[in-house]
Design a protein around this motif. Structure first.
Motif, PDB file in Angstrom:
ATOM      1  N   VAL A  53       0.846  -1.206   0.000  1.00 42.43           N
ATOM      2  CA  VAL A  53       0.000   0.000   0.000  1.00 42.43           C
ATOM      3  C   VAL A  53       0.879   1.253   0.000  1.00 42.43           C
ATOM      4  CG1 VAL A  53      -1.680   1.335   1.329  1.00 42.43           C
ATOM      5  CG2 VAL A  53      -1.950  -1.144   1.093  1.00 42.43           C
ATOM      6  N   SER A  54       1.942   1.235   0.791  1.00 43.44           N
ATOM      7  CA  SER A  54       2.872   2.369   0.801  1.00 43.44           C
ATOM      8  C   SER A  54       3.509   2.566  -0.569  1.00 43.44           C
ATOM      9  CB  SER A  54       3.952   2.132   1.863  1.00 43.44           C
ATOM     10  OG  SER A  54       4.871   3.202   1.888  1.00 43.44           O
ATOM     11  N   LEU A  55       3.899   1.472  -1.213  1.00 40.53           N
ATOM     12  CA  LEU A  55       4.486   1.558  -2.549  1.00 40.53           C
ATOM     13  C   LEU A  55       3.496   2.142  -3.547  1.00 40.53           C
ATOM     14  CD1 LEU A  55       6.643   0.976  -4.682  1.00 40.53           C
ATOM     15  CD2 LEU A  55       5.816  -1.403  -4.749  1.00 40.53           C
ATOM     16  N   LEU A  56       2.248   1.690  -3.482  1.00 40.54           N
ATOM     17  CA  LEU A  56       1.220   2.223  -4.389  1.00 40.54           C
ATOM     18  C   LEU A  56       0.992   3.712  -4.133  1.00 40.54           C
ATOM     19  CD1 LEU A  56      -1.380  -0.696  -4.354  1.00 40.54           C
ATOM     20  CD2 LEU A  56       0.212  -0.079  -6.191  1.00 40.54           C
ATOM     21  N   ALA A  57       1.076   4.111  -2.857  1.00 42.60           N
ATOM     22  CA  ALA A  57       0.927   5.531  -2.544  1.00 42.60           C
ATOM     23  C   ALA A  57       2.031   6.347  -3.202  1.00 42.60           C
ATOM     24  CB  ALA A  57       0.952   5.732  -1.025  1.00 42.60           C
ATOM     25  N   TRP A  58       3.256   5.796  -3.218  1.00 39.08           N
ATOM     26  CA  TRP A  58       4.357   6.518  -3.848  1.00 39.08           C
ATOM     27  C   TRP A  58       4.229   6.547  -5.363  1.00 39.08           C
ATOM     28  CZ3 TRP A  58       7.175  10.179  -2.289  1.00 39.08           C
ATOM     29  CH2 TRP A  58       7.468  10.310  -0.932  1.00 39.08           C
ATOM     30  N   VAL A  59       3.703   5.500  -5.955  1.00 33.33           N
ATOM     31  CA  VAL A  59       3.448   5.510  -7.393  1.00 33.33           C
ATOM     32  C   VAL A  59       2.425   6.589  -7.727  1.00 33.33           C
ATOM     33  CG1 VAL A  59       2.512   4.187  -9.328  1.00 33.33           C
ATOM     34  CG2 VAL A  59       4.082   3.093  -7.713  1.00 33.33           C
ATOM     35  N   TRP A  60       1.397   6.669  -6.901  1.00 41.92           N
ATOM     36  CA  TRP A  60       0.369   7.700  -7.119  1.00 41.92           C
ATOM     37  C   TRP A  60       0.960   9.091  -6.948  1.00 41.92           C
ATOM     38  CZ3 TRP A  60      -1.822  11.608  -4.243  1.00 41.92           C
ATOM     39  CH2 TRP A  60      -2.989  12.181  -4.773  1.00 41.92           C
ATOM     40  N   LEU A  61       1.762   9.305  -5.899  1.00 44.52           N
ATOM     41  CA  LEU A  61       2.377  10.615  -5.686  1.00 44.52           C
ATOM     42  C   LEU A  61       3.278  10.997  -6.852  1.00 44.52           C
ATOM     43  CD1 LEU A  61       3.308  10.367  -1.894  1.00 44.52           C
ATOM     44  CD2 LEU A  61       1.665  11.953  -2.912  1.00 44.52           C
ATOM     45  N   LEU A  62       4.011  10.034  -7.378  1.00 47.50           N
ATOM     46  CA  LEU A  62       4.926  10.302  -8.486  1.00 47.50           C
ATOM     47  C   LEU A  62       4.189  10.734  -9.742  1.00 47.50           C
ATOM     48  CD1 LEU A  62       7.848  10.072  -9.694  1.00 47.50           C
ATOM     49  CD2 LEU A  62       7.227   7.728 -10.331  1.00 47.50           C
ATOM     50  N   LEU A  63       3.071  10.074 -10.033  1.00 46.29           N
ATOM     51  CA  LEU A  63       2.408  10.265 -11.319  1.00 46.29           C
ATOM     52  C   LEU A  63       1.182  11.175 -11.268  1.00 46.29           C
ATOM     53  CD1 LEU A  63       2.532   6.563 -12.595  1.00 46.29           C
ATOM     54  CD2 LEU A  63       4.135   8.424 -13.093  1.00 46.29           C
ATOM     55  N   ALA A  64       0.515  11.263 -10.110  1.00 49.81           N
ATOM     56  CA  ALA A  64      -0.799  11.901 -10.087  1.00 49.81           C
ATOM     57  C   ALA A  64      -0.905  13.102  -9.154  1.00 49.81           C
ATOM     58  CB  ALA A  64      -1.865  10.868  -9.699  1.00 49.81           C
ATOM     59  N   GLN A  65       0.158  13.492  -8.487  1.00 50.00           N
ATOM     60  CA  GLN A  65       0.087  14.618  -7.564  1.00 50.00           C
ATOM     61  C   GLN A  65       0.733  15.854  -8.175  1.00 50.00           C
ATOM     62  OE1 GLN A  65      -1.786  14.941  -5.209  1.00 50.00           O
ATOM     63  NE2 GLN A  65      -1.025  16.485  -3.811  1.00 50.00           N
ATOM     64  N   GLY A  66       0.311  16.167  -9.378  1.00 48.12           N
ATOM     65  CA  GLY A  66       0.722  17.419 -10.011  1.00 48.12           C
ATOM     66  C   GLY A  66       2.203  17.556 -10.277  1.00 48.12           C
ATOM     67  N   LEU A  67       2.909  16.421 -10.405  1.00 47.23           N
ATOM     68  CA  LEU A  67       4.370  16.466 -10.604  1.00 47.23           C
ATOM     69  C   LEU A  67       5.028  17.382  -9.576  1.00 47.23           C
ATOM     70  CD1 LEU A  67       4.543  16.657 -14.513  1.00 47.23           C
ATOM     71  CD2 LEU A  67       4.637  14.630 -13.066  1.00 47.23           C
ATOM     72  N   PHE A  68       4.599  17.224  -8.325  1.00 44.44           N
ATOM     73  CA  PHE A  68       5.053  18.111  -7.257  1.00 44.44           C
ATOM     74  C   PHE A  68       6.563  18.101  -7.074  1.00 44.44           C
ATOM     75  CE2 PHE A  68       5.167  14.084  -5.116  1.00 44.44           C
ATOM     76  CZ  PHE A  68       6.147  14.225  -4.141  1.00 44.44           C
ATOM     77  N   TRP A  69       7.195  17.014  -7.456  1.00 44.83           N
ATOM     78  CA  TRP A  69       8.616  16.826  -7.199  1.00 44.83           C
ATOM     79  C   TRP A  69       9.515  17.580  -8.180  1.00 44.83           C
ATOM     80  CZ3 TRP A  69      10.287  14.441 -11.636  1.00 44.83           C
ATOM     81  CH2 TRP A  69       9.311  13.754 -12.373  1.00 44.83           C
ATOM     82  N   ARG A  70       8.953  18.110  -9.244  1.00 48.57           N
ATOM     83  CA  ARG A  70       9.758  18.839 -10.214  1.00 48.57           C
ATOM     84  C   ARG A  70      10.024  20.263  -9.722  1.00 48.57           C
ATOM     85  NH1 ARG A  70       8.056  17.600 -16.373  1.00 48.57           N
ATOM     86  NH2 ARG A  70       9.762  19.124 -16.574  1.00 48.57           N
ATOM     87  N   THR A  71      11.200  20.759 -10.028  1.00 45.16           N
ATOM     88  CA  THR A  71      11.608  22.092  -9.548  1.00 45.16           C
ATOM     89  C   THR A  71      11.820  23.077 -10.692  1.00 45.16           C
ATOM     90  OG1 THR A  71      13.918  21.363  -9.519  1.00 45.16           O
ATOM     91  CG2 THR A  71      12.673  21.160  -7.460  1.00 45.16           C
ATOM     92  N   ASP A  72      11.166  22.835 -11.806  1.00 43.19           N
ATOM     93  CA  ASP A  72      11.352  23.705 -12.972  1.00 43.19           C
ATOM     94  C   ASP A  72      10.227  24.719 -13.138  1.00 43.19           C
ATOM     95  OD1 ASP A  72       9.442  21.819 -13.552  1.00 43.19           O
ATOM     96  OD2 ASP A  72      10.181  21.351 -15.560  1.00 43.19           O
ATOM     97  N   VAL A  73       9.385  24.897 -12.108  1.00 47.13           N
ATOM     98  CA  VAL A  73       8.326  25.902 -12.185  1.00 47.13           C
ATOM     99  C   VAL A  73       8.925  27.236 -11.755  1.00 47.13           C
ATOM    100  CG1 VAL A  73       6.018  26.561 -11.440  1.00 47.13           C
ATOM    101  CG2 VAL A  73       6.606  24.135 -11.659  1.00 47.13           C
ATOM    102  N   ARG A  74       9.300  28.029 -12.721  1.00 48.08           N
ATOM    103  CA  ARG A  74       9.939  29.333 -12.491  1.00 48.08           C
ATOM    104  C   ARG A  74       9.100  30.425 -13.143  1.00 48.08           C
ATOM    105  NH1 ARG A  74      15.232  27.825 -10.942  1.00 48.08           N
ATOM    106  NH2 ARG A  74      14.981  25.686 -10.140  1.00 48.08           N
ATOM    107  N   LEU A  75       9.494  31.674 -12.957  1.00 49.98           N
ATOM    108  CA  LEU A  75       8.703  32.787 -13.489  1.00 49.98           C
ATOM    109  C   LEU A  75       8.391  32.592 -14.965  1.00 49.98           C
ATOM    110  CD1 LEU A  75      10.153  36.089 -11.986  1.00 49.98           C
ATOM    111  CD2 LEU A  75       7.873  35.147 -11.671  1.00 49.98           C
ATOM    112  N   PRO A  76       7.135  32.837 -15.375  1.00 52.52           N
ATOM    113  CA  PRO A  76       6.777  32.680 -16.791  1.00 52.52           C
ATOM    114  C   PRO A  76       7.624  33.588 -17.679  1.00 52.52           C
ATOM    115  CG  PRO A  76       4.809  32.954 -15.429  1.00 52.52           C
ATOM    116  CD  PRO A  76       5.983  33.242 -14.555  1.00 52.52           C
ATOM    117  N   ALA A  77       8.084  33.033 -18.779  1.00 55.53           N
ATOM    118  CA  ALA A  77       8.845  33.831 -19.743  1.00 55.53           C
ATOM    119  C   ALA A  77       7.906  34.776 -20.481  1.00 55.53           C
ATOM    120  CB  ALA A  77       9.554  32.917 -20.729  1.00 55.53           C
ATOM    121  N   VAL A  78       8.392  35.968 -20.787  1.00 54.83           N
ATOM    122  CA  VAL A  78       7.571  36.953 -21.497  1.00 54.83           C
ATOM    123  C   VAL A  78       8.245  37.296 -22.815  1.00 54.83           C
ATOM    124  CG1 VAL A  78       6.561  37.926 -19.412  1.00 54.83           C
ATOM    125  CG2 VAL A  78       8.723  38.828 -20.251  1.00 54.83           C
ATOM    126  N   ALA A  79       7.413  37.477 -23.853  1.00 55.10           N
ATOM    127  CA  ALA A  79       7.951  37.807 -25.176  1.00 55.10           C
ATOM    128  C   ALA A  79       8.476  39.230 -25.227  1.00 55.10           C
ATOM    129  CB  ALA A  79       6.867  37.609 -26.236  1.00 55.10           C
TER     130      ALA A  79
END
Length: 406
Positions: free
Chosen positions: A23-49
């Motif tokens: 169950v813990s493993l399945l929770a981590w699979v869900w967190l990895l794939l279905a929790q908004g990609l929370f683990w990624r750190t590339d959300v930075r200020l939007p680029a402007v033209a």
């Protein structure tokens, strides 16, 4: 018969532990794939033209209470902003006893740059938190004579790169955003800071995935109170800070109020916004977390119990299963635990890289999670003792259920 019953009981116990670990493993699979990609750190200020042709006026509001220790490392950077339009800084000295206001004036005289006004909000009325009362007064003073198109709400311990304000306004104008918030990079210098601070941001992103926050029609709303650029029209439409005057976790409450009234918000990690506040020991970090942890759970014993069980299942079970399974020779238990632990470490590595830390602290994330669990329980205990959320010499009780601003 005694020799047979023993192994059967052991097998049943191992099987039960294996299922919990799965169950813990399945929770981590869900967190990895279905929790908004929370683990990624590339959300930075939007680029402007292209940058705005006309730069709107901005008022920078800095609430400060007994901040003489950190102001020399933060305020000069705010005053030194290279902003093409008109900007003015309003430092709200909230009853400081350490000469915060006088120090701020002296720093402004020596540093030059943007004009600075030091104002005082007076005593905090009942039903208000000190910070929000200070912010309200700063906004009131800044907008008393027509006022700016944008407000930058930034904490007294936050240092900004020279183009921080320019980039924030350009992102807001270019993407049509009502509120832009950056999570400042917190200080990571001591052993305890290295262990706890990156995990703090990691857990926050797990709870409020930035990509979900940034969806215009998404329900998730959050902000990082150290750096919030907000349109004055959004402030007026949402009725803030009056509408959230009791909020201990004021940044999340602000984001919810703005999004609830139709505003577009954005939250991401910062590149040139840093906190200079030191948390040298465990006790300082403990207070930082515990002062608002139970408020985050809406002062609910049920949510507290669920949080404790969830942290144990997700963070503690995997390493115990991996190590225990290896020692007991149970390959299935060991494999399931190791797989969940590997996913845990893998999702934490990007945050460690963002904080320029080596990868090995990822293995200690279960231990850090236990510390956060204890901090949360302590927060509930302190509330039960009538101490509520204590900060800067003030204690805030749970808001009344009939409070209109709740």
């Amino acid at each position: 018969m005694t020799h047979v019953a023993g192994p059967r009981r052991q097998t049943a116990r191992v099987t039960w532990l294996t299922w919990v670990t799965v169950v813990s493993l399945l929770a981590w699979v869900w967190l990895l794939l279905a929790q908004g990609l929370f683990w990624r750190t590339d959300v930075r200020l939007p680029a402007v033209a292209a940058e705005p042709r006309e730069w709107p006026d901005v008022a920078v509001v800095v609430p400060a209470r007994d901040e003489a220790e950190v102001l020399p490392g933060s305020l000069p950077s705010v005053l030194a902003q290279r902003y093409p339009g008109h900007a003015e800084v309003f430092l709200v000295d909230d009853g400081s006893s350490d000469g915060t206001g006088e120090l701020a004036r002296g720093l402004a005289d020596r540093a030059g740059g943007l004009p600075l006004r030091v104002v005082s909000p007076g005593p905090v009325p009942e039903g208000w938190t000190g910070k929000l009362w200070a912010v309200r007064h700063g906004i009131e003073v800044a907008t008393s004579s027509g006022g700016p198109g944008f407000l930058l709400l930034t904490d007294a311990d936050i240092a900004h790169g020279p183009d921080s304000l320019r980039r924030l306004v350009a992102a807001a104008e270019g993407a049509g955003l009502d509120m832009v918030s950056q999570m400042a990079r917190l200080r990571v210098a001591t052993t305890w800071e290295r262990l706890i601070v990156p995990a703090f941001v990691y857990f926050f992103a797990q709870l409020y995935p930035f990509r979900r926050v940034n969806r215009p029609r998404g329900r998730t709303a959050a902000a990082a109170g150290g750096c919030v650029l907000i349109r004055r029209s959004a402030v007026e439409r949402a009725g803030v800070p009056d509408a959230i005057r009791h909020a201990v976790i004021d940044d999340v409450a602000l984001a919810r109020a703005v999004k609830r009234t139709g505003g577009r918000i954005w939250l991401g990690l910062a590149d040139e916004v840093d906190s200079v506040r030191p948390y040298p020991g465990l006790s300082e970090l403990w207070r930082m977390v515990s002062r608002s942890a139970y408020a985050q759970l809406r002062h609910s014993p049920v949510l507290l119990a669920g949080t404790v069980l969830g942290l144990l299942l997700v963070y503690v079970v995997p390493p115990l299963a991996a190590i225990g399974g290896a020692l007991a020779g149970d390959r299935w238990l060991c494999a399931a635990g190791a797989a969940a632990w590997a996913l845990m470490c893998g999702t934490y590595l990007p945050m460690l890289r963002y904080y320029r830390q080596p990868p090995w602290p990822a293995l200690l994330l279960p231990f850090t999670a236990v510390l956060y669990l204890l901090m949360t329980v302590d927060s509930a205990v302190q509330h039960g003792r009538g101490r509520g959320a204590a900060w800067k010499g003030r204690t805030y009780a749970r808001p009344r259920p009939d409070d209109a601003s709740a």
